[in-house]
Write a protein that holds these residues in place. Structure first.
Motif, PDB file in Angstrom:
ATOM      1  N   ASN A  80      -0.486   5.486  -0.013  1.00 56.87           N
ATOM      2  CA  ASN A  80      -0.719   6.045   1.631  1.00 56.87           C
ATOM      3  C   ASN A  80       0.434   6.725   1.770  1.00 56.87           C
ATOM      4  O   ASN A  80       1.458   7.361   3.056  1.00 56.87           O
TER       5      ASN A  80
ATOM      6  N   ASP B 130       0.835  -1.285  -0.056  1.00 55.12           N
ATOM      7  CA  ASP B 130       0.022   0.259   0.242  1.00 55.12           C
ATOM      8  C   ASP B 130       0.992   1.136   0.014  1.00 55.12           C
ATOM      9  O   ASP B 130       0.585   2.459   0.227  1.00 55.12           O
TER      10      ASP B 130
ATOM     11  N   VAL C 114      -1.559   8.380   7.900  1.00 57.89           N
ATOM     12  CA  VAL C 114      -1.381   6.990   7.864  1.00 57.89           C
ATOM     13  C   VAL C 114       0.531   6.314   8.386  1.00 57.89           C
ATOM     14  O   VAL C 114       0.802   7.154   8.069  1.00 57.89           O
TER      15      VAL C 114
ATOM     16  N   GLY D  41       2.009   4.392   6.707  1.00 58.37           N
ATOM     17  CA  GLY D  41       2.170   4.536   5.643  1.00 58.37           C
ATOM     18  C   GLY D  41       4.090   4.609   4.656  1.00 58.37           C
ATOM     19  O   GLY D  41       4.395   3.784   3.786  1.00 58.37           O
TER      20      GLY D  41
END
Length: 474
Positions: free
Chosen positions: A230, A226, A236, A238
């Motif tokens: 992200n 991801d 997030v 990410g």
């Protein structure tokens, strides 16, 4: 007596996939020699202590303790580089060679050259290796031998290059050829190191090689897929958060590259590009040694920076500019010694374009605060934001801090985490809290101008001014 080789640790605090250590053990096997590890505690880096230094020195301490537990020889020795080797070779008479992973730019490159010259004068071999990047500044060049100035074309060539393999080190060989120190080489060094550690404001968690490996494997298995979606969202989890381990060398860039490249998902390409950016800025710095001191594009070397505006500079450093996403980023930096990459771009653009304060001052501040500070990437990033560097953002592209917040932190989740004064502000106002009525400010427990500052500049007006300044020089 057995011959001795020194492994000079600098920013490579790991026992796996370490080129200098690997080659030193090969030498020991071939010559039936013994090895010792040394870290030079350089006075150059002990003058001013902040989170960057705290994290680094605690990493050194953790590595020292790990070596002690494993009965591997490692000592911290204080002093200028040549003086350190004089101390060590005076104590260990049988030193025949020194192995280290070199620096190619900046202060480290000059230090390395002085050490090489002294070792040669003493008849001691020196063996240095490229270990910090996947490719050096000389490896990825145009057909005519010149450097790339545009990342996209650099990346195409970088991607075609065969990447170095992981270096395997036999733990049993490390112990077999270890040569223990009889005692501490220098009591003053131990005292100096202990004093530095005592100045640390916080105890950093999760440092060291074992934690680096776990975090890398966790990122690749759980979040890499991801990453492309992200990575720009600060609220997030990410990103990989592996940059501090690459900086200290607790994680090898080769190990990380191959962990990522073995996967097959949409995040791989995006993440490999980030590793390529690291090499790109290292290459730029190698070919342009004054990257930290002057603008890459000479036409911008006379920009009229507002460097006497100490009040605004301090507001930026403290996260009190009146622009929530900027302030959240700066407070994350102050609290954690790390900042999300999207926010590094936003805060750098704000300092250089909204405040028109010299990018070098931002670069210096980040150097003190960032636990993952890399001088080439940091200077390259600052010149990118200031539109003065190679392949930089065009000068007419000025980040609007309000719309950047709306785009990358739409509900203000990240802002509210770091700017506590705004935690009760409705999402409709979180990116522009000064628009709240008096009643709304009371209800949100946030009086603008008292609890949280008014915007310190008019972004639209500042944008007009900065565009005029750059246009005149372009």
């Amino acid at each position: 007596m057995k011959d001795i080789v020194i492994v000079w640790f600098r920013r490579d605090f790991r026992l796996e996939d370490n080129t200098a250590l690997h080659r030193a053990i090969e030498y020991c096997e071939e010559h039936d020699a013994r090895w010792v590890g040394v870290f030079q505690l350089d006075p150059h880096f002990t003058q001013a202590i902040d989170s960057h230094h705290d994290y680094f020195f605690q990493t050194v301490k953790q590595f020292q303790e790990r070596c002690l537990d494993m009965k591997l020889p490692f000592q911290v020795v204080y002093g200028e580089a040549v003086d350190v080797f004089k101390k060590v070779t005076n104590e260990l008479k049988e030193v025949k060679a020194v192995f280290f992973n070199r620096d190619d730019v900046g202060y480290g490159a000059k230090r390395d050259e002085k050490v090489r010259e002294w070792l040669e004068s003493e008849g001691i071999e020196s063996h240095d290796f490229q270990d910090y990047h996947l490719h050096t500044g000389e490896e990825v060049k145009k057909d005519d031998g010149t450097m790339y100035k545009v990342f996209s074309t650099y990346y195409k060539q970088w991607s075609k290059q065969k990447k170095p393999e992981v270096v395997k080190i036999d733990g049993e060989m490390l112990k077999k050829y270890a040569r223990s120190f009889n005692e501490e080489l220098d009591e003053k060094s131990s005292e100096e190191f202990s004093s530095l550690l005592s100045q640390c404001d916080r105890e950093w968690q999760g440092i060291g090689e074992e934690n680096a490996r776990k975090r890398a494997e966790g990122f690749v298995s759980d979040r890499l897929k991801d990453y492309d979606n992200n990575r720009d969202l600060p609220y997030v989890v990410g990103t990989s958060r592996l940059s501090p381990y690459l900086k200290t060398g607790c994680l090898s860039i080769r190990t990380l590259y191959h962990l990522v490249a073995e996967k097959d998902n949409t995040g791989v390409e995006a993440y490999l590009q980030e590793l390529a950016w690291r090499d790109f800025y290292g290459m730029v710095h190698y070919h342009f040694p004054t990257l930290r001191e002057e603008e890459f594009h000479s036409k911008y070397r006379d920009l009229p920076w507002n460097n006497n505006d100490e009040e605004r500079l301090q507001k930026w450093k403290e996260g009190k500019t009146g622009f929530p996403i900027v302030d959240a980023g700066m407070r994350q930096l102050n609290n954690e010694g790390w900042m999300h990459n999207r926010l590094r771009m936003i805060t750098a653009s704000f300092l250089t374009k909204d405040y028109m304060i010299d990018w070098r001052l931002g670069d210096q501040h980040f150097e003190m605060k960032l636990i993952d500070h890399d001088e080439s990437s940091n200077a390259g990033g600052w010149q990118w934001a200031a539109s003065t560097g190679t392949d930089a953002v065009p000068y007419f592209r000025v980040f609007n801090p309000t719309t950047q917040g709306e785009r990358f932190d739409p509900d203000g989740t990240f802002i509210k985490k770091y700017v506590e004064e705004l935690r009760d502000v409705p999402s409709a106002y979180i990116h522009n809290p000064s628009k709240m009525s008096h009643e709304e400010q009371v209800e949100s427990n946030c009086m603008i101008g008292k609890d949280y500052p008014e915007p310190s500049v008019d972004h639209k007006e500042q944008r007009k001014k900065v565009l005029a300044v750059y246009k005149e020089l372009s």
